[in-house]
Design a protein around this motif. Structure first.
Motif, PDB file in Angstrom:
ATOM      1  N   ARG A  49       0.882  -1.285   0.045  1.00  0.00           N
ATOM      2  CA  ARG A  49       0.035  -0.005   0.007  1.00  0.00           C
ATOM      3  C   ARG A  49       0.864   1.184  -0.043  1.00  0.00           C
ATOM      4  NH1 ARG A  49      -4.713  -2.330   4.216  1.00  0.00           N
ATOM      5  NH2 ARG A  49      -5.998  -3.059   2.663  1.00  0.00           N
ATOM      6  N   ALA A  50       1.883   1.182   0.552  1.00  0.00           N
ATOM      7  CA  ALA A  50       2.895   2.286   0.714  1.00  0.00           C
ATOM      8  C   ALA A  50       3.465   2.607  -0.568  1.00  0.00           C
ATOM      9  CB  ALA A  50       3.970   2.235   1.892  1.00  0.00           C
ATOM     10  N   ASP A 140      -3.538   0.069  11.875  1.00  0.00           N
ATOM     11  CA  ASP A 140      -4.978   0.421  11.428  1.00  0.00           C
ATOM     12  C   ASP A 140      -4.980   0.208   9.786  1.00  0.00           C
ATOM     13  OD1 ASP A 140      -7.223   1.742  10.649  1.00  0.00           O
ATOM     14  OD2 ASP A 140      -7.148   3.105  12.116  1.00  0.00           O
ATOM     15  N   PRO A 141      -5.783  -0.501   9.104  1.00  0.00           N
ATOM     16  CA  PRO A 141      -5.754  -0.466   7.660  1.00  0.00           C
ATOM     17  C   PRO A 141      -6.130   0.861   6.851  1.00  0.00           C
ATOM     18  CG  PRO A 141      -6.761  -2.533   8.490  1.00  0.00           C
ATOM     19  CD  PRO A 141      -6.683  -1.670   9.784  1.00  0.00           C
ATOM     20  N   GLU A 142      -6.824   1.553   7.746  1.00  0.00           N
ATOM     21  CA  GLU A 142      -7.385   2.704   7.108  1.00  0.00           C
ATOM     22  C   GLU A 142      -6.447   3.869   7.134  1.00  0.00           C
ATOM     23  OE1 GLU A 142     -11.184   4.553   8.038  1.00  0.00           O
ATOM     24  OE2 GLU A 142     -12.345   2.568   7.768  1.00  0.00           O
ATOM     25  N   LEU A 143      -5.421   3.885   8.163  1.00  0.00           N
ATOM     26  CA  LEU A 143      -4.206   4.678   8.154  1.00  0.00           C
ATOM     27  C   LEU A 143      -3.071   4.259   6.970  1.00  0.00           C
ATOM     28  CD1 LEU A 143      -3.774   5.693  11.620  1.00  0.00           C
ATOM     29  CD2 LEU A 143      -4.962   6.964  10.075  1.00  0.00           C
ATOM     30  N   GLN A 144      -3.173   2.993   6.641  1.00  0.00           N
ATOM     31  CA  GLN A 144      -2.234   2.425   5.653  1.00  0.00           C
ATOM     32  C   GLN A 144      -2.682   3.029   4.395  1.00  0.00           C
ATOM     33  OE1 GLN A 144      -2.100  -1.884   5.941  1.00  0.00           O
ATOM     34  NE2 GLN A 144      -1.682  -2.086   7.989  1.00  0.00           N
ATOM     35  N   VAL A 149      -0.353  12.910   8.351  1.00  0.00           N
ATOM     36  CA  VAL A 149      -0.009  14.495   8.360  1.00  0.00           C
ATOM     37  C   VAL A 149       0.848  14.851   9.322  1.00  0.00           C
ATOM     38  CG1 VAL A 149      -0.752  17.070   8.131  1.00  0.00           C
ATOM     39  CG2 VAL A 149      -1.900  15.070   6.753  1.00  0.00           C
ATOM     40  N   LEU A 150       1.845  15.633   9.294  1.00  0.00           N
ATOM     41  CA  LEU A 150       2.769  16.022  10.442  1.00  0.00           C
ATOM     42  C   LEU A 150       2.519  17.527  10.451  1.00  0.00           C
ATOM     43  CD1 LEU A 150       4.806  15.478  12.496  1.00  0.00           C
ATOM     44  CD2 LEU A 150       6.552  15.372  10.891  1.00  0.00           C
ATOM     45  N   ALA A 183       4.697   4.138   5.527  1.00  0.00           N
ATOM     46  CA  ALA A 183       3.671   5.333   5.665  1.00  0.00           C
ATOM     47  C   ALA A 183       3.443   6.180   4.786  1.00  0.00           C
ATOM     48  CB  ALA A 183       3.802   5.912   7.291  1.00  0.00           C
ATOM     49  N   ARG A 184       2.305   6.597   4.536  1.00  0.00           N
ATOM     50  CA  ARG A 184       2.152   7.488   3.451  1.00  0.00           C
ATOM     51  C   ARG A 184       1.859   8.874   4.021  1.00  0.00           C
ATOM     52  NH1 ARG A 184      -2.701   6.788   0.044  1.00  0.00           N
ATOM     53  NH2 ARG A 184      -1.463   7.941  -1.573  1.00  0.00           N
TER      54      ARG A 184
END
Length: 317
Positions: A49-50, A140-144, A149-150, A183-184
């Protein structure tokens, strides 16, 4: 919605998912020099996913993930929230996490740079705390799929603190976050940055990928430009938002649970020793620069007047 987003943006296809995962897993034998400690389906999926289901790029990221840990063993010896250095960094909000997601479903992480207590934990401890937090969140798959955002608030961050941000330390962070973690990151926002942080960014900019550079926004004191990208309704008051001030211990309590209030900490020197050794011995081959806070040539061209005259930039790209 998340499944549809994964299909459209990440090229994820439920019908070929197991085949995609197996193709990445089959590449593991090509790198016998790396100890791949996890190759289960759920773990490999986050790397796919990344990298938008580009098999080779996903495997390259997977290899770099474990290679980074092999090359920096001291960082991961006591890689848990209760490690004294990590625990103190977490309690000071390194990182923090806002309760609400942004309008793209991304988790908003916040760092208040001036909170760093140099006497109690090191920059390596902060990096370890961030990596540990990302490990927990990326489950968490949704965060994948949606990503992160930072926001970094540099208010009251002193020049003395900034002098610890050596090129080698920054390189360690770049390798750990940009090059080795699945991570995206949809955006990295600097607010209230002093002139010397702006100067420091010009030094590290060449070592960032083009994609990363395009996602870094320097707002200065212009919070309106931040609000154009992240709605003030979900931001705390420190960022000109409509919510109460951020509670620095919010995310730490989630990770530490009942151990959050356990103050039986070791002597600072004893638990900072490994991290200090790491900082002392850093010598990345790809970043052979002086260990000063910024290139002297950059500093020479910037004086205190520029702090007043510098216009906030929405983006350097």
């Amino acid at each position: 919605e998340t499944l549809e987003k994964a299909r459209l943006e990440l090229n994820e296809n439920p019908d070929t998912l197991h085949q995609d995962i197996q193709e990445v897993r089959d590449m593991v034998i090509t790198r016998p020099d790396i100890g791949f400690l996890r190759t289960d389906d759920a773990f490999i999926l986050r790397f796919l996913r990344a990298r938008k289901f580009q098999h080779f790029e996903a495997f390259r990221l997977l290899a770099q993930y474990f290679e980074y840990r092999q090359q920096n063993l001291d960082m991961f010896k006591s890689f848990k929230a209760t490690d004294p250095g990590i625990k103190q960094a977490l309690k000071d909000g390194f990182p923090g996490g806002l309760a609400n997601l942004d309008h793209y479903g991304r988790k908003i992480l916040v760092l208040f740079a001036a909170n760093w207590d140099q006497s109690r934990y090191t920059l390596v401890d902060i990096l370890r705390a961030i990596l540990l937090s990302l490990e927990a969140m990326i489950e968490d798959p949704e965060l994948q799929v949606n990503g992160f955002v930072l926001i970094i608030d540099w208010s009251n961050f002193t020049f003395k603190q900034a002098s610890k941000l050596t090129p080698s330390m920054l390189r360690l962070a770049i390798e750990g976050l940009q090059d080795s973690f699945p991570a995206r990151f949809g955006g990295i926002h600097f607010v209230n940055q002093p002139w010397y942080i702006h100067a420091l960014y010009t030094v590290i900019r060449p070592f960032l990928k083009e994609k990363t550079r395009k996602r870094i926004f320097l707002h200065g004191n212009n919070l309106n430009s931040l609000h154009q990208l992240i709605h003030p309704e979900i931001l705390p008051s420190e960022f000109g938002g409509m919510l109460p001030p951020y509670d620095m211990g919010t995310w730490a309590r989630t990770l530490l649970d009942h151990e959050y209030d356990d103050d039986s900490e070791c002597n600072a020197d004893s638990y900072n020793a490994p991290a200090k050794d790491i900082e002392k011995d850093l010598s990345p081959k790809s970043m052979k620069r002086s260990q000063s806070v910024v290139d002297p040539g950059v500093l020479k061209r910037m004086d205190k007047n520029e702090e007043e005259n510098m216009q906030p930039l929405l983006s350097l790209d």
